[in-house]
Scaffold this motif. Structure first.
Motif, PDB file in Angstrom:
ATOM      1  N   ASP A  74       0.650   8.120 -10.225  1.00  0.00           N
ATOM      2  CA  ASP A  74       1.496   8.939  -9.356  1.00  0.00           C
ATOM      3  C   ASP A  74       0.717   9.993  -8.567  1.00  0.00           C
ATOM      4  O   ASP A  74       1.230  10.527  -7.584  1.00  0.00           O
ATOM      5  N   HIS A  75      -0.528  10.281  -8.955  1.00  0.00           N
ATOM      6  CA  HIS A  75      -1.298  11.351  -8.306  1.00  0.00           C
ATOM      7  C   HIS A  75      -2.174  10.831  -7.169  1.00  0.00           C
ATOM      8  O   HIS A  75      -2.030  11.250  -6.018  1.00  0.00           O
ATOM      9  N   ASN A  76      -3.097   9.948  -7.488  1.00  0.00           N
ATOM     10  CA  ASN A  76      -4.105   9.490  -6.516  1.00  0.00           C
ATOM     11  C   ASN A  76      -3.594   8.284  -5.747  1.00  0.00           C
ATOM     12  O   ASN A  76      -4.081   7.164  -5.915  1.00  0.00           O
ATOM     13  N   LEU A  77      -2.623   8.504  -4.876  1.00  0.00           N
ATOM     14  CA  LEU A  77      -1.942   7.395  -4.220  1.00  0.00           C
ATOM     15  C   LEU A  77      -2.522   7.041  -2.854  1.00  0.00           C
ATOM     16  O   LEU A  77      -2.378   5.905  -2.401  1.00  0.00           O
ATOM     17  N   LEU A  78      -3.141   8.003  -2.187  1.00  0.00           N
ATOM     18  CA  LEU A  78      -3.710   7.706  -0.876  1.00  0.00           C
ATOM     19  C   LEU A  78      -4.982   6.886  -1.056  1.00  0.00           C
ATOM     20  O   LEU A  78      -5.894   7.289  -1.771  1.00  0.00           O
ATOM     21  N   GLN A  79      -5.050   5.740  -0.395  1.00  0.00           N
ATOM     22  CA  GLN A  79      -6.197   4.855  -0.546  1.00  0.00           C
ATOM     23  C   GLN A  79      -7.007   4.848   0.752  1.00  0.00           C
ATOM     24  O   GLN A  79      -7.070   3.861   1.478  1.00  0.00           O
ATOM     25  N   ALA A  80      -7.650   5.999   1.007  1.00  0.00           N
ATOM     26  CA  ALA A  80      -8.461   6.135   2.218  1.00  0.00           C
ATOM     27  C   ALA A  80      -9.737   5.314   2.134  1.00  0.00           C
ATOM     28  O   ALA A  80     -10.368   5.016   3.145  1.00  0.00           O
ATOM     29  N   ASP A  81     -10.166   5.008   0.912  1.00  0.00           N
ATOM     30  CA  ASP A  81     -11.293   4.102   0.688  1.00  0.00           C
ATOM     31  C   ASP A  81     -11.002   3.347  -0.603  1.00  0.00           C
ATOM     32  O   ASP A  81      -9.865   3.340  -1.096  1.00  0.00           O
ATOM     33  N   GLU A  82     -12.026   2.752  -1.202  1.00  0.00           N
ATOM     34  CA  GLU A  82     -11.805   1.863  -2.344  1.00  0.00           C
ATOM     35  C   GLU A  82     -11.644   2.596  -3.672  1.00  0.00           C
ATOM     36  O   GLU A  82     -11.230   2.001  -4.676  1.00  0.00           O
ATOM     37  N   ARG A  83     -11.937   3.892  -3.727  1.00  0.00           N
ATOM     38  CA  ARG A  83     -12.076   4.566  -5.015  1.00  0.00           C
ATOM     39  C   ARG A  83     -10.764   4.655  -5.792  1.00  0.00           C
ATOM     40  O   ARG A  83     -10.711   4.358  -6.995  1.00  0.00           O
ATOM     41  N   ASN A  84      -9.691   5.117  -5.168  1.00  0.00           N
ATOM     42  CA  ASN A  84      -8.417   5.194  -5.878  1.00  0.00           C
ATOM     43  C   ASN A  84      -7.931   3.817  -6.305  1.00  0.00           C
ATOM     44  O   ASN A  84      -7.379   3.652  -7.400  1.00  0.00           O
ATOM     45  N   ALA A  85      -8.126   2.814  -5.451  1.00  0.00           N
ATOM     46  CA  ALA A  85      -7.722   1.452  -5.805  1.00  0.00           C
ATOM     47  C   ALA A  85      -8.509   0.963  -7.025  1.00  0.00           C
ATOM     48  O   ALA A  85      -7.958   0.267  -7.889  1.00  0.00           O
ATOM     49  N   GLU A  86      -9.789   1.315  -7.104  1.00  0.00           N
ATOM     50  CA  GLU A  86     -10.584   0.946  -8.283  1.00  0.00           C
ATOM     51  C   GLU A  86     -10.023   1.591  -9.551  1.00  0.00           C
ATOM     52  O   GLU A  86      -9.934   0.948 -10.606  1.00  0.00           O
ATOM     53  N   ASP A  87      -9.647   2.860  -9.439  1.00  0.00           N
ATOM     54  CA  ASP A  87      -9.054   3.536 -10.588  1.00  0.00           C
ATOM     55  C   ASP A  87      -7.776   2.841 -11.033  1.00  0.00           C
ATOM     56  O   ASP A  87      -7.520   2.667 -12.227  1.00  0.00           O
ATOM     57  N   HIS A  88      -6.939   2.461 -10.056  1.00  0.00           N
ATOM     58  CA  HIS A  88      -5.668   1.824 -10.396  1.00  0.00           C
ATOM     59  C   HIS A  88      -5.903   0.490 -11.103  1.00  0.00           C
ATOM     60  O   HIS A  88      -5.208   0.159 -12.075  1.00  0.00           O
ATOM     61  N   ALA A  89      -6.878  -0.288 -10.624  1.00  0.00           N
ATOM     62  CA  ALA A  89      -7.185  -1.567 -11.265  1.00  0.00           C
ATOM     63  C   ALA A  89      -7.718  -1.343 -12.684  1.00  0.00           C
ATOM     64  O   ALA A  89      -7.364  -2.081 -13.622  1.00  0.00           O
TER      65      ALA A  89
END
Length: 663
Positions: A74-89
């Motif tokens: 719910d916090h790191n939702l903006l995916q301006a690059d790959e980093r948040n998406a990596e965390d979600h995976a």
């Protein structure tokens, strides 16, 4: 007015006492003593959860031992690059591996979503988010702690904490028109300040409680964290029954309430009928004044939605005030739905379209602007928000001007372009108080809530670790003697946002400690990370309530990574004090508060004989070699915490215990 009876009476018959005693597995429920509580449920979110999952890996866990464990995104939702998406995976794979529920991005803010789907009166909840205390609205004992504490709870270990005092707040009357639950907790902050409830449980009782819905109580319980409280509790009564019935979970109701003659360590009373619209000025939640006192201040942004005002009612009342009108063209009105369910109900009511027609900007479900993940305001422009915190720079703008207010006050500013008391706006426009026709049955939607895998399938699940996800750094045992340069001297109420910042620049590195360390103390001194690297082991000193705010253990880990060995402060916020011990940083307190002013940045302080002294003595002597002075300091660590600090942290201590030969 608060009345203290801590030394006069024994606490008896309180709801908090009942909840604690029903889960007590070690210690005696005496204020100040360390107790251990059995934990039924755990909550993690993505800004803190990546470290929790790495800690589970370091602990060698196979599967959660809690009744319910949920990982929210719910916090790191903006995916301006790959980093948040990596965390979600990574988090999805860890939830699958360790048997957790997984709430997908867009499903909802952890606290209202947990309340809707998993909250059960009488249960305990440990969460790696300081606002976990919001679940006290359902009669739960819900405590925000550092991530390592939650990892241990997931592993089946009890939660250790200093037994708090119990503060009874008696509510009478009912809220008048244009005043809502946010004004209740702002009144508490106005009276008592951001450290007024440190090491206390806030227990609301009295006839006024019945006039508050379960979600109203969520607003009040959530921001108990801003008072520094260990947690907040409300009784589980007819309002809780109504909430659970709307969620299709009435079978989960268990009535929990204080005894009619309950006695408390401290007492206070609020007549709800006497409250008026309140607002917290920049940049502290306790900088509270009546809205009328600051009316006319120009406003450039209004943000609706967060865990502090998450209810359907909080969005619907704004829509009702804006219906048939246009927001001021100088104001950006940002709406962040707090859960997928609430968003659906708001749309079913037609209120979503009312907000859009009035000029509001509708964003995805999540924390967003509350944590500085987008929606950063312009410098010099006032931003009115229904969020819980307005610490400097938390919005993502270093020199921000964030105000905290109710949905009614926020809507008034959206219409006028300035701070306005909603009562005065209503009189000017001929507005009647909104009568909201909220659905009796919630739009329960679990399509983005993924259940745990069966154990045999989970055991085969690999962790998906992208390049941005580091492993936990190693920690060395505490030396017997330390000679430490002092790199920072700070004042009172330094927040974890100032130590390890929120915002879209830093948050994507939450799982990458070496990179995140570059942001350490940026809110205090941007030169600190480089100076710390050049120096090695060092100390910092601070005033009262050091480390207030977020539960993020990053605020202990990244300074430790950069060489922080000792903090000396006048006093500490509860969670950060615990996090420092968990990661091997020695937290000391001045016995004479004036000694803080004797230590300058650049001075060198020395401590000797630590390994022998810490287990047996609460007071130590610090030598300021730069001045040739000695200061008496103390620690409040339990024997368990002393062992962790000496070992370099709780994980090294646990590892050492596992590898010691059995006798």
């Amino acid at each position: 007015m608060e009345r203290s009876r801590a030394e006069e009476v024994d606490v008896a018959g309180t709801l908090a006492e009942k909840l604690i005693e029903s889960h007590l597995v070690q210690g005696t429920a005496v204020p100040g003593e360390e107790v251990a509580l059995r934990i039924d449920q755990t909550l993690t979110q993505d800004a803190t959860g990546t470290l929790v999952m790495q800690e589970l890996e370091a602990l060698g866990l196979d599967r959660t031992r809690a009744e319910v464990s949920v990982q929210y995104v719910d916090h790191n939702l903006l995916q301006a690059d790959e980093r948040n998406a990596e965390d979600h995976a990574f988090l999805r794979s860890a939830a699958r591996r360790y048997g957790l529920w997984f709430s997908k991005p867009g499903n909802g803010v952890s606290h209202p979503t947990h309340m809707q789907r998993f909250g059960v009166p009488g249960k305990t909840l440990a969460g790696s988010d300081s606002h976990t205390c919001a679940a006290g609205c359902l009669g739960m004992l819900a405590i925000g702690v550092g991530g390592l504490e939650v990892a241990m709870a997931i592993a089946g270990e009890p939660l250790h904490l200093r037994m708090p005092e119990i503060w009874g707040i008696r509510l009478t009357g009912a809220l008048p028109a244009w005043v809502s639950a946010k004004d209740v907790i702002l009144e508490m902050l106005r009276r008592h300040g951001v450290s007024g409830a440190v090491n206390r449980v806030l227990e609301y009782h009295g006839p006024g409680v019945a006039a508050l819905s379960a979600m109203d109580r969520h607003v009040i319980a959530n921001m108990g964290a801003e008072l520094g409280a260990t947690t907040t509790v409300f009784p589980a009564d007819d309002a809780v029954r109504e909430f659970l019935r709307a969620e299709g979970r009435e079978h989960d109701l268990a009535e929990w309430a204080p005894e009619p003659d309950a006695s408390y360590h401290h007492t206070d009373e609020i007549d709800l009928s006497t409250l008026e619209p309140l607002i917290a000025r920049p940049s502290s939640p306790d900088n509270v004044v009546p809205v009328r006192e600051v009316a006319g201040e120009p406003v450039g942004q209004v943000v609706i939605g967060s865990s502090a005002n998450p209810g359907l009612r909080d969005f619907a009342v704004v829509a009702a005030m804006l219906e048939g009108r246009q927001t001021k063209d100088s104001v950006s009105v940002d709406v962040n739905p707090s859960s997928r369910e609430i968003f659906e109900d708001l749309t079913r009511m037609g209120a979503t379209f009312t907000l859009l027609a009035a000029g509001a900007r509708l964003h995805q479900t999540g924390c967003l602007g509350c944590i500085g993940m987008g929606q950063a305001p312009a410098v010099g422009h006032n931003s009115l928000r229904t969020v819980p915190r307005n610490f400097p720079g938390r919005s993502g703008t270093r020199e921000d001007r964030v105000w905290l207010c109710s949905p009614e006050t926020a809507a008034a500013a959206a219409l006028t372009g300035e701070i306005a008391d909603p009562r005065d706006l209503a009189a000017e426009l001929g507005l009647d108080p909104p009568i909201l026709d909220l659905p009796a049955q919630a739009a329960v939607n679990t399509s983005m809530l993924v259940p745990p895998l069966p154990p045999e399938e989970a055991a085969r699940e690999p962790l998906v670790r992208g390049p941005n996800i580091s492993r936990l750094p190693d920690s060395e045992p505490l030396p017997d003697s330390l000679e430490l340069p002092v790199l920072l001297r700070m004042g009172d109420n330094v927040s974890t946002d100032e130590i390890s910042p929120a915002g879209a620049r830093a948050l994507p590195y939450r799982s990458n400690i070496p990179k995140l360390a570059e942001f350490t103390f940026n809110g205090v001194d941007e030169s600190y990370p480089q100076r710390a690297r050049d120096t090695g082991r060092h100390a910092v000193v601070a005033g009262d309530n050091y480390g207030q705010g977020s539960s993020r253990e990053h605020a202990a880990i990244t300074p430790r990574f950069l060489g922080l060995a000792v903090v000396i402060a006048r006093s500490y916020a509860r969670i950060h004090w615990q996090n420092l011990a968990n990661f091997g940083v020695l937290a000391l307190e001045f016995t004479d508060p004036a000694d803080l002013d004797r230590i300058e940045p650049g001075h060198v302080v020395r401590l000797d004989g630590l390994r022998d002294a810490l287990p047996v003595a609460s007071e130590l002597t610090v030598t300021n070699t730069s001045r040739g002075e000695k200061y008496v300091v103390r620690h409040r660590l339990s024997p368990r915490q002393v062992e962790a600090v000496l070992a370099g942290g709780r994980i090294p201590a646990a590892s050492r215990a596992r590898h010691q030969p059995s006798r």
